[in-house]
Structures are given as C-alpha cells and as structure tokens.
Design an enzyme around this catalytic site. Structure first.
Site, mmCIF file in Angstrom:
data_model
loop_
_atom_site.group_PDB
_atom_site.id
_atom_site.type_symbol
_atom_site.label_atom_id
_atom_site.label_comp_id
_atom_site.label_asym_id
_atom_site.label_seq_id
_atom_site.Cartn_x
_atom_site.Cartn_y
_atom_site.Cartn_z
ATOM 1 N N HIS A 81 6.384 3.144 2.879
ATOM 2 C CA HIS A 81 7.256 2.229 2.904
ATOM 3 C C HIS A 81 6.609 1.465 3.447
ATOM 4 O O HIS A 81 8.186 0.480 4.016
ATOM 5 C CB HIS A 81 8.249 1.916 1.519
ATOM 6 C CG HIS A 81 7.467 3.068 0.517
ATOM 7 N ND1 HIS A 81 7.724 2.326 -0.814
ATOM 8 C CD2 HIS A 81 7.781 4.316 0.839
ATOM 9 C CE1 HIS A 81 7.081 3.442 -1.240
ATOM 10 N NE2 HIS A 81 7.564 4.352 -1.056
ATOM 11 N N HIS A 117 3.880 -3.957 2.496
ATOM 12 C CA HIS A 117 3.235 -2.001 1.705
ATOM 13 C C HIS A 117 3.115 -2.427 -0.058
ATOM 14 O O HIS A 117 3.901 -3.385 -0.235
ATOM 15 C CB HIS A 117 4.507 -1.036 2.007
ATOM 16 C CG HIS A 117 5.589 -1.060 1.554
ATOM 17 N ND1 HIS A 117 6.549 -1.933 2.286
ATOM 18 C CD2 HIS A 117 6.325 -0.504 -0.165
ATOM 19 C CE1 HIS A 117 7.759 -2.100 1.899
ATOM 20 N NE2 HIS A 117 7.501 -0.926 0.352
ATOM 21 N N ASP A 154 4.516 -0.436 -3.337
ATOM 22 C CA ASP A 154 5.159 0.983 -4.602
ATOM 23 C C ASP A 154 4.711 1.116 -5.937
ATOM 24 O O ASP A 154 4.330 0.927 -6.710
ATOM 25 C CB ASP A 154 6.165 0.765 -5.013
ATOM 26 C CG ASP A 154 7.616 0.526 -3.234
ATOM 27 O OD1 ASP A 154 7.097 -0.298 -2.393
ATOM 28 O OD2 ASP A 154 8.830 0.118 -3.898
ATOM 29 N N HIS A 173 6.617 6.431 -6.802
ATOM 30 C CA HIS A 173 7.861 5.762 -6.260
ATOM 31 C C HIS A 173 9.171 6.221 -6.647
ATOM 32 O O HIS A 173 10.014 6.588 -5.765
ATOM 33 C CB HIS A 173 7.593 4.281 -5.086
ATOM 34 C CG HIS A 173 8.860 3.881 -4.338
ATOM 35 N ND1 HIS A 173 8.747 4.983 -3.092
ATOM 36 C CD2 HIS A 173 9.629 3.242 -4.776
ATOM 37 C CE1 HIS A 173 9.942 4.217 -2.988
ATOM 38 N NE2 HIS A 173 11.007 2.479 -3.487
#
Length: 214
Positions: free
Chosen positions: A46, A50, A52, A56
C-alpha cells in the site's frame, strides 16, 4: 488527448501510512561489476499511489490479481470540494453538502478532489479530511464501484475507531484508490486508467493512474 499522471513518484524515504514498510532501493547488480544494472526494491503493498483490493480488510475478499481490469479503466467522475481553503479541511469530515452536486448516475470510477495531495511530503498529510459514510453510501447507490482519494485514506488516519468507509466499500467488493495526486486540476469528467501490478494473492498494489480529457 494529453495524459495527466495522477501518481506520486515512488522514492526511497517517501511518506508511507503510519506503521507500513518504508521504501528502500538498493543496487543488486551494477553495470561496472556485473554487466547490467539491477535494483532490489523494498516497499509495502500500500505504498504511494495504490489500490486496496477487497482482501485488504475483508476475509475471503478478492485479491489484486483477481480484480477485473475493465473496472479500472473508463470514464471517471471527479467530485470537487465546495471550499477553496484546503488547509481548513484538516481532520474534517466531508459529507454530501461539502462537495459539488453529485449527478443521479455515476460512472464506475469516482474520485474526490480535496487538494490534500499538496501536503504529501509534510507531517500534516496524516491529518487529512475524511469521508462520511452517508456520502460513500450515496456514491455507491449512484453506481460508483471504484473510489479514489488524494489522501492517505477515505477514513481518518489518526483514529481509534474502525474504518467504516473501507469496511463498507471493500465489503461490497469495491476498490479503493489512495494517494492520488493532481485531481484538483481535472474537470468533472475524464477518461482514467488505474493499473496495479499483477501481485498474486495480495491485498493491494502500487498503481500508475493516468487521466485524459479534451
């Protein structure tokens, strides 16, 4: 149409979410000694700009390599804050009334432009604004499935509470993109591409995010 890079450069020592692995680059081979330059890279999943993946925070959620790339490319809607005083947004919740009017139907990708990316290399970056759950639920109901923000997180970074936006959005099998930059300079509608690394089984990945518009 010109391309606009919405990604922070990845560099050693760059800001990372509190507690995440720091970024380090080191030579693994050199042109002088080995005939080619090769670098060893160290960073978390991360890091920087970035995404998720649902895994996550959601048990059994999709991992990065299981995401449909078609969902990460196409028309994006950029919602701008009503206030031009970015500094006043420190640690503030953002609700429906804090953003420009939202259309009845949204494309798959929606981004919230706060301008907080200007503080990326400053300690105050951790004190970003955050999104109210009511706002996020409205974005989902209007058709968005990829949520992009120009800060560490759509949830507060310094909070002992849960992460309600992450839990809602990822729990619905959506995707969150964090630490975008340059959103404030974009018009409402752009074409956007957000490409993660094909990291098998992982919960997130740095991305190269680009936008284009006439």
């Amino acid at each position: 149409m010109p391309l606009v890079d919405l990604s922070h450069p990845m560099t050693p020592g760059m800001p990372v979410y509190p507690g995440d692995p720091t970024v380090a680059f080191a030579p693994a081979a050199t042109l002088a000694d080995d005939g080619a330059n090769v670098s060893a890279l160290r960073f978390g999943s991360h890091t920087g700009t970035h995404l998720d993946a649902p895994s996550h925070m959601i048990a059994g959620g999709r991992t990065v390599d299981q995401l449909n790339l078609a969902a990460l490319q196409g028309t994006a809607y950029v919602l701008h804050t009503r206030s031009n005083e970015t500094a006043a947004l420190r640690d503030q919740p953002l609700g429906l009334s804090d953003l420009a009017p939202i259309p009845a139907q949204l494309p798959n990708i929606v981004c919230i432009a706060t301008g907080w990316d200007r503080y990326f290399h400053e300690p105050v970056y951790e004190h970003h604004p955050y999104l109210e759950l009511e706002l996020v639920e409205a974005l989902w109901d209007k058709g968005a499935r990829v949520l992009g923000v120009d800060m560490f997180s759509p949830d507060p970074t310094h909070s002992t509470l849960s992460a309600p936006v992450h839990e809602f959005w990822l729990g619905q099998d959506g995707i969150i993109v964090e630490n975008l930059t340059g959103l404030q300079q974009l018009p409402e509608r752009v074409e956007m591409t957000i490409l993660p690394l094909p990291l098998a089984g992982l919960d997130g990945s740095p991305v190269r995010a680009i936008a284009s518009y006439p």
